[in-house]
Scaffold this motif. Sequence first.
Motif, PDB file in Angstrom:
ATOM      1  N   ASP A 169       8.452   0.013   4.442  1.00 50.97           N
ATOM      2  CA  ASP A 169       7.262   0.529   3.779  1.00 50.97           C
ATOM      3  C   ASP A 169       6.756   1.733   4.577  1.00 50.97           C
ATOM      4  O   ASP A 169       6.103   1.586   5.603  1.00 50.97           O
ATOM      5  N   TYR A 225       0.752  -6.368   6.472  1.00 51.13           N
ATOM      6  CA  TYR A 225       0.220  -6.051   5.143  1.00 51.13           C
ATOM      7  C   TYR A 225      -0.024  -7.349   4.368  1.00 51.13           C
ATOM      8  O   TYR A 225       0.923  -8.036   3.986  1.00 51.13           O
ATOM      9  N   ALA A 238       1.764  -8.225   0.973  1.00 52.18           N
ATOM     10  CA  ALA A 238       3.182  -8.591   1.072  1.00 52.18           C
ATOM     11  C   ALA A 238       3.325 -10.080   1.335  1.00 52.18           C
ATOM     12  O   ALA A 238       4.181 -10.756   0.748  1.00 52.18           O
ATOM     13  N   TRP A 239       2.498 -10.604   2.219  1.00 53.99           N
ATOM     14  CA  TRP A 239       2.504 -12.050   2.483  1.00 53.99           C
ATOM     15  C   TRP A 239       2.223 -12.805   1.188  1.00 53.99           C
ATOM     16  O   TRP A 239       2.930 -13.761   0.837  1.00 53.99           O
ATOM     17  N   GLN A 274       3.045  -3.492  -4.005  1.00 49.32           N
ATOM     18  CA  GLN A 274       3.084  -4.905  -4.389  1.00 49.32           C
ATOM     19  C   GLN A 274       4.045  -5.122  -5.557  1.00 49.32           C
ATOM     20  O   GLN A 274       4.821  -6.082  -5.568  1.00 49.32           O
ATOM     21  N   LEU A 285      10.298  -7.433   6.167  1.00 47.64           N
ATOM     22  CA  LEU A 285       9.344  -6.406   5.772  1.00 47.64           C
ATOM     23  C   LEU A 285       8.795  -5.743   7.015  1.00 47.64           C
ATOM     24  O   LEU A 285       8.313  -6.421   7.933  1.00 47.64           O
ATOM     25  N   THR A 294       2.476 -11.898  -1.966  1.00 47.54           N
ATOM     26  CA  THR A 294       3.513 -11.768  -2.989  1.00 47.54           C
ATOM     27  C   THR A 294       4.666 -12.721  -2.712  1.00 47.54           C
ATOM     28  O   THR A 294       5.143 -13.422  -3.613  1.00 47.54           O
ATOM     29  N   ILE A 320       7.639  -4.817  -4.171  1.00 44.02           N
ATOM     30  CA  ILE A 320       8.034  -5.992  -3.388  1.00 44.02           C
ATOM     31  C   ILE A 320       8.320  -7.176  -4.305  1.00 44.02           C
ATOM     32  O   ILE A 320       9.279  -7.932  -4.107  1.00 44.02           O
ATOM     33  N   ASP A 321       7.513  -7.325  -5.336  1.00 41.44           N
ATOM     34  CA  ASP A 321       7.708  -8.430  -6.274  1.00 41.44           C
ATOM     35  C   ASP A 321       9.028  -8.278  -7.034  1.00 41.44           C
ATOM     36  O   ASP A 321       9.755  -9.255  -7.230  1.00 41.44           O
ATOM     37  N   VAL A 333       7.751 -11.292   7.973  1.00 41.19           N
ATOM     38  CA  VAL A 333       6.659 -10.332   7.815  1.00 41.19           C
ATOM     39  C   VAL A 333       6.033 -10.064   9.174  1.00 41.19           C
ATOM     40  O   VAL A 333       6.121 -10.889  10.093  1.00 41.19           O
ATOM     41  N   THR A 345       6.756  -1.959   8.653  1.00 43.25           N
ATOM     42  CA  THR A 345       6.088  -0.659   8.465  1.00 43.25           C
ATOM     43  C   THR A 345       6.322   0.163   9.727  1.00 43.25           C
ATOM     44  O   THR A 345       5.456   0.233  10.605  1.00 43.25           O
TER      45      THR A 345
END
Length: 280
Positions: free
Chosen positions: A242, A170, A173-174, A146, A207, A176, A149-150, A165, A209
């Motif tokens: 990620d 995740y 992530a949404w 987090q 983003l 943030t 990502i920020d 996303v 994974t």
Amino acid sequence: MSRSTVQIVYEELLARGYTVTSRRGGTRVNNWNQFTGKRKEDTTPLVLQIPELPLLVDQSQQWFRSKDNRESAIDFSPYQPYVDTQFQETWRKSYLNASSELNVSSWSYGDAYGFEPLRRQIQRYLSLERGIHVQTNQILLTSGAQHSIDLIAQTLLTKGDIVTVEDPGYPVAWMTMKYRQMKIAPVPVDEYGLVVKKVPSKAKLILVTPAHQCAVGVMLSEPRRQQLLHKAAQQRAWIIEDDYDSEFRYRGDPMPTLFSQLPQNCFYLMSFSKLTAPGI
């Protein structure tokens, strides 16, 4: 009364603002009217609002729910490696050994990129295990995904940019990106991973994974990987890869990382909390 006592009192009065001094005018009592006199002011209270922070914190807490006072035969909660008393004993012994070798400088402010010996070990691991060949100054240690990502959002994006996303994906992530006032574009996931053809053409950040989709669990297929890399290069979009638990697999070698194939468009995230314990 002692002269030194008087001098100390004068200095204290001056330090607290009760008196003022000038080079040749001596010491005099401060004009308190300028501080205590009534002034006409706008009595409208100033209200500062942090957008949706309580809601985001509650959602995050629900997702990463505490283990206290919970009993289950099998625990399926995400992002929680197996931690038992054996782990605790091993960690305690390792900590004692490491702390006995610390010098005084270890307790000062360190490198802004993170502990340099640890970054060297990460560099070695990435090169041997994930095919990622970078310098230590390309590795930044943060408090978690987090945080990473920020930082990326602050650096690369502006308010209103489109961020893609995974859906489902995740949740932090949404949150943030939503907190940073980006436009969230959810893209569905099927048995082959992210449906790349549905990524908006104006997306500035994607983003994903790929090694183990969060939370469906599928692996991003090779054709989809190539499609995603081509799309990112074509529309000058950034990819956040990620790789949060690529170490866990039942058989075979790990899939190559997106970063190793397109480093100029990609940020690579990995997390120690999935290998050890989130509480660290």
